[in-house]
Design a protein around this motif. Structure first.
Motif, PDB file in Angstrom:
ATOM      1  N   ALA A   2      83.109  35.640  14.286  1.00 49.37           N
ATOM      2  CA  ALA A   2      82.752  37.061  14.235  1.00 49.37           C
ATOM      3  C   ALA A   2      83.857  37.898  14.865  1.00 49.37           C
ATOM      4  O   ALA A   2      83.595  38.810  15.651  1.00 49.37           O
ATOM      5  CB  ALA A   2      81.423  37.284  14.938  1.00 49.37           C
ATOM      6  N   ASP A   3      85.124  37.572  14.518  1.00 46.13           N
ATOM      7  CA  ASP A   3      86.226  38.379  15.025  1.00 46.13           C
ATOM      8  C   ASP A   3      86.330  39.662  14.206  1.00 46.13           C
ATOM      9  O   ASP A   3      85.561  39.891  13.262  1.00 46.13           O
ATOM     10  CB  ASP A   3      87.536  37.589  15.014  1.00 46.13           C
ATOM     11  N   ILE A   4      87.290  40.507  14.547  1.00 47.19           N
ATOM     12  CA  ILE A   4      87.393  41.832  13.920  1.00 47.19           C
ATOM     13  C   ILE A   4      87.609  41.724  12.406  1.00 47.19           C
ATOM     14  O   ILE A   4      87.247  42.620  11.644  1.00 47.19           O
ATOM     15  CB  ILE A   4      88.520  42.666  14.590  1.00 47.19           C
ATOM     16  N   PHE A   5      88.158  40.591  11.934  1.00 47.55           N
ATOM     17  CA  PHE A   5      88.432  40.430  10.510  1.00 47.55           C
ATOM     18  C   PHE A   5      87.190  40.021   9.727  1.00 47.55           C
ATOM     19  O   PHE A   5      87.147  40.176   8.510  1.00 47.55           O
ATOM     20  CB  PHE A   5      89.551  39.405  10.305  1.00 47.55           C
ATOM     21  N   GLN A   6      86.169  39.482  10.412  1.00 46.03           N
ATOM     22  CA  GLN A   6      84.978  39.010   9.710  1.00 46.03           C
ATOM     23  C   GLN A   6      83.678  39.618  10.221  1.00 46.03           C
ATOM     24  O   GLN A   6      82.618  39.363   9.651  1.00 46.03           O
ATOM     25  CB  GLN A   6      84.874  37.476   9.785  1.00 46.03           C
ATOM     26  N   LEU A   7      83.757  40.435  11.253  1.00 44.89           N
ATOM     27  CA  LEU A   7      82.537  40.994  11.827  1.00 44.89           C
ATOM     28  C   LEU A   7      81.814  41.888  10.828  1.00 44.89           C
ATOM     29  O   LEU A   7      80.595  41.833  10.677  1.00 44.89           O
ATOM     30  CB  LEU A   7      82.875  41.778  13.100  1.00 44.89           C
ATOM     31  N   PHE A   8      82.580  42.727  10.128  1.00 41.37           N
ATOM     32  CA  PHE A   8      81.980  43.687   9.206  1.00 41.37           C
ATOM     33  C   PHE A   8      82.195  43.319   7.742  1.00 41.37           C
ATOM     34  O   PHE A   8      81.677  43.981   6.847  1.00 41.37           O
ATOM     35  CB  PHE A   8      82.553  45.088   9.457  1.00 41.37           C
ATOM     36  N   THR A   9      83.008  42.296   7.477  1.00 39.39           N
ATOM     37  CA  THR A   9      83.357  41.979   6.086  1.00 39.39           C
ATOM     38  C   THR A   9      82.975  40.555   5.729  1.00 39.39           C
ATOM     39  O   THR A   9      83.604  39.939   4.881  1.00 39.39           O
ATOM     40  CB  THR A   9      84.869  42.172   5.860  1.00 39.39           C
ATOM     41  N   ARG A  10      81.954  40.021   6.378  1.00 36.54           N
ATOM     42  CA  ARG A  10      81.547  38.660   6.086  1.00 36.54           C
ATOM     43  C   ARG A  10      80.637  38.651   4.871  1.00 36.54           C
ATOM     44  O   ARG A  10      79.797  39.534   4.746  1.00 36.54           O
ATOM     45  CB  ARG A  10      80.899  37.989   7.296  1.00 36.54           C
ATOM     46  N   PRO A  11      80.737  37.690   3.942  1.00 35.95           N
ATOM     47  CA  PRO A  11      81.771  36.649   3.880  1.00 35.95           C
ATOM     48  C   PRO A  11      83.113  37.158   3.325  1.00 35.95           C
ATOM     49  O   PRO A  11      84.151  36.604   3.602  1.00 35.95           O
ATOM     50  CB  PRO A  11      81.150  35.613   2.950  1.00 35.95           C
ATOM     51  N   VAL A  12      83.071  38.219   2.486  1.00 34.52           N
ATOM     52  CA  VAL A  12      84.283  38.892   2.014  1.00 34.52           C
ATOM     53  C   VAL A  12      83.991  40.391   2.012  1.00 34.52           C
ATOM     54  O   VAL A  12      82.836  40.813   2.072  1.00 34.52           O
ATOM     55  CB  VAL A  12      84.719  38.436   0.595  1.00 34.52           C
ATOM     56  N   ALA A  13      85.030  41.204   1.923  1.00 33.21           N
ATOM     57  CA  ALA A  13      84.850  42.657   1.938  1.00 33.21           C
ATOM     58  C   ALA A  13      84.289  43.142   0.603  1.00 33.21           C
ATOM     59  O   ALA A  13      84.940  43.027  -0.437  1.00 33.21           O
ATOM     60  CB  ALA A  13      86.180  43.340   2.233  1.00 33.21           C
ATOM     61  N   ARG A  14      83.054  43.647   0.643  1.00 36.02           N
ATOM     62  CA  ARG A  14      82.410  44.249  -0.523  1.00 36.02           C
ATOM     63  C   ARG A  14      81.515  45.390  -0.057  1.00 36.02           C
ATOM     64  O   ARG A  14      81.009  45.364   1.076  1.00 36.02           O
ATOM     65  CB  ARG A  14      81.550  43.226  -1.280  1.00 36.02           C
ATOM     66  N   ILE A  15      81.306  46.383  -0.911  1.00 37.09           N
ATOM     67  CA  ILE A  15      80.417  47.491  -0.553  1.00 37.09           C
ATOM     68  C   ILE A  15      79.036  46.953  -0.231  1.00 37.09           C
ATOM     69  O   ILE A  15      78.402  47.344   0.747  1.00 37.09           O
ATOM     70  CB  ILE A  15      80.364  48.525  -1.697  1.00 37.09           C
ATOM     71  N   ASP A  16      78.530  46.035  -1.058  1.00 39.78           N
ATOM     72  CA  ASP A  16      77.289  45.324  -0.767  1.00 39.78           C
ATOM     73  C   ASP A  16      77.671  43.899  -0.390  1.00 39.78           C
ATOM     74  O   ASP A  16      77.971  43.080  -1.259  1.00 39.78           O
ATOM     75  CB  ASP A  16      76.373  45.316  -1.990  1.00 39.78           C
ATOM     76  N   PRO A  17      77.678  43.568   0.904  1.00 35.18           N
ATOM     77  CA  PRO A  17      78.204  42.254   1.345  1.00 35.18           C
ATOM     78  C   PRO A  17      77.356  41.071   0.899  1.00 35.18           C
ATOM     79  O   PRO A  17      77.810  39.932   0.951  1.00 35.18           O
ATOM     80  CB  PRO A  17      78.211  42.376   2.866  1.00 35.18           C
ATOM     81  N   TYR A  18      76.114  41.317   0.468  1.00 41.80           N
ATOM     82  CA  TYR A  18      75.234  40.231   0.044  1.00 41.80           C
ATOM     83  C   TYR A  18      75.418  39.895  -1.430  1.00 41.80           C
ATOM     84  O   TYR A  18      75.010  38.830  -1.887  1.00 41.80           O
ATOM     85  CB  TYR A  18      73.771  40.604   0.311  1.00 41.80           C
ATOM     86  N   SER A  19      76.041  40.799  -2.171  1.00 43.01           N
ATOM     87  CA  SER A  19      76.250  40.602  -3.601  1.00 43.01           C
ATOM     88  C   SER A  19      77.512  39.785  -3.848  1.00 43.01           C
ATOM     89  O   SER A  19      78.329  39.579  -2.947  1.00 43.01           O
ATOM     90  CB  SER A  19      76.370  41.953  -4.305  1.00 43.01           C
ATOM     91  N   THR A  20      77.645  39.321  -5.075  1.00 43.76           N
ATOM     92  CA  THR A  20      78.860  38.641  -5.523  1.00 43.76           C
ATOM     93  C   THR A  20      79.269  39.281  -6.852  1.00 43.76           C
ATOM     94  O   THR A  20      78.522  40.098  -7.399  1.00 43.76           O
ATOM     95  CB  THR A  20      78.608  37.129  -5.743  1.00 43.76           C
ATOM     96  N   PRO A  21      80.421  38.917  -7.411  1.00 49.67           N
ATOM     97  CA  PRO A  21      80.791  39.459  -8.719  1.00 49.67           C
ATOM     98  C   PRO A  21      79.808  39.091  -9.832  1.00 49.67           C
ATOM     99  O   PRO A  21      79.790  39.735 -10.878  1.00 49.67           O
ATOM    100  CB  PRO A  21      82.168  38.838  -8.972  1.00 49.67           C
TER     101      PRO A  21
END
Length: 475
Positions: free
Chosen positions: A420-439
């Protein structure tokens, strides 16, 4: 042709179960598939050492579970969940002086801290007074907070590395040590941004209520969630390991209470290669080495008040705890590790035979470490509880590989859903507007590798389920 479901969820940890409850409560046909024989993920209890000694396999003490904004809305007590509140949240023993105790009373805790008593009260009181808003805003993905001013006030402190914040907030070693024990729950080195957030949040929860434990073991959290889910018409299918998307029954939507790498593997033909590559780059952070003990007597702490706390932070000064966490992050096993220890049988007599006790202890180690840390852990406990080794009747260790075999979400022994570092705290698992969605509009992730991250609070599953409901155009 098999049954058509509205939603199929892979994984029955607290987040998978929470997502299932949200969806089933809306009248949807929901199936949860679990690879193991029992539900629970990180909330399971078993006789790991001797008959009659019930040990929590993973999580043991649940401040976030007790205070979870979502769990609070569920009638889990009607389905067998009973919380036990100890006399104190955490004890932090120190050499040649009294231990520091974190308890619900801010004034009593501050009284422990000597020179920093007044400063400590000024820091925590505003957040404790508005803890409901703080928890609600912290345990959700990025968005408009319900209390922007409070979150800004918290964020100005939370953003700071724990080393920087501790140096400027406190003068004495006692307050710094207490803060270090709480900050170490971040599983990050203390020079990382946002490590102060975890430290402050654990202090605040300890003043809202002493850190709770579930009677009978953590399995009962999962059991209550599962029973409530089934009462809503949900279906559970245990002992069914999913390794390929083709194994899944027909459904409109699929949710994965798994780590990102498992998602990438299972849905490899349903997700674009570029997105899979991003999932496969996910950082997990340090793992853990754990020991469960069957004990002949309570742990003989030099300061017997340590027996009042559900959790004991064993590691000494701020500098010692910081060194231990830095070692684990940088690939070294610390010879004097910071140890998180729980003594549930002090408060729950159902955990061990009459007059006997259980112990639960772990330290952070490099991801994938295969080193046996038994001696290092026991030396640290003996340091503050001489004679501890004489109370041991039996023990069972779990290495990082054991954790991974127990639950494939714990890659390299990492139990919190990823760094949960600064690179993944808000963009887990990847950076997306809806973080729970996938392509793929039919596939979602709801595990601790999605916001707000690790902990038994069900909020990742809750928010992911809201995303699914929105996609199904259900209010």
């Amino acid at each position: 042709m098999g049954k058509q479901y509205d939603v199929v969820i892979v994984g029955s940890g607290p987040n998978g179960l929470s997502a299932g409850i949200v969806l089933a409560a809306k009248g949807l046909q929901v199936l949860i598939i679990e690879g193991a024989e029992t539900v629970g993920g990180g909330t399971r209890t078993s006789e790991l050492t001797l008959p009659g000694y019930y040990h929590d396999v993973c999580s043991a003490v649940h401040p976030m579970g007790y205070l979870s904004p979502y769990f609070k809305t569920l009638p889990l007590e009607e389905f067998g969940l009973e919380w036990i509140i100890p006399k104190a949240s955490a004890a932090h023993p120190l050499d040649n002086q009294e231990a520091v105790l974190l308890s619900k009373s801010i004034s009593e805790t501050a009284h422990n801290l000597g020179i920093d008593a007044e400063k400590y009260q000024k820091i925590v009181t505003p957040f404790v007074d508005q803890a409901e808003d703080l928890l609600s805003d912290s345990l959700k993905p990025l968005g408009i907070p319900s209390n922007p001013l409070l979150l800004m006030q918290f964020g100005l402190k939370a953003l700071q590395p724990a080393t920087f914040y501790s140096k400027h907030a406190f003068e004495g070693e006692r307050a710094k040590a207490l803060f270090a024990g709480c900050a170490a729950h971040s599983v990050l080195p203390f020079d990382k941004f946002f490590t102060t957030a975890i430290g402050l949040m654990f202090l605040v929860t300890g003043h809202v209520e002493n850190w709770a434990i579930p009677k009978g073991g953590s399995q009962n959290i999962a059991n209550a969630l599962a029973a409530y889910f089934k009462s809503l018409g949900g279906e559970l299918k245990p002992s069914t390991k999913i390794t390929d998307y083709k194994q899944l029954p027909d459904a409109k939507k699929y949710m994965f209470d798994t780590d990102p790498i498992q998602l990438a593997h299972i849905a490899k033909d349903q997700l674009p290669p570029s997105y899979q590559a991003r999932l496969n780059k996910y950082q997990f952070g340090p793992g853990v080495f754990k020991i469960d003990y069957a004990l002949d007597a309570p742990i003989p702490w030099k300061d017997p008040r340590c027996l009042d706390a559900s959790t004991v932070h064993v590691g000494g000064t701020f500098a010692e705890v910081a060194a231990s966490e830095k070692d684990a992050w940088e690939g070294r096993e610390c010879q004097r590790p910071f140890v998180m220890l729980s003594q549930q049988s002090q408060f729950d007599t159902s955990r061990a035979p009459e007059g006997k006790h259980t112990g639960w202890a772990y330290c952070h180690v490099p991801n994938g470490s295969n080193k046996d840390m038994t001696q290092a852990i026991e030396s640290q406990i003996e340091r503050f509880a001489p004679g501890f080794k004489d109370t041991i009747l039996a023990k069972r260790t779990m290495t990082t590989q054991d954790f991974y075999q127990y639950n494939p979400n714990y890659l390299g022994g990492a139990i919190t859903g990823g760094a949960a570092d600064i690179f993944q705290l808000f963009t887990r698992p990847v950076a997306r507007i809806d973080p729970y969605s996938t392509p793929n509009p039919d596939i979602y992730i709801c595990s601790a590798s999605s916001p707000p991250g690790g902990g038994v609070h069900g909020m990742c599953g809750y928010h992911a389920a809201q995303s699914v409901l929105k996609s199904l155009k259900i209010r």
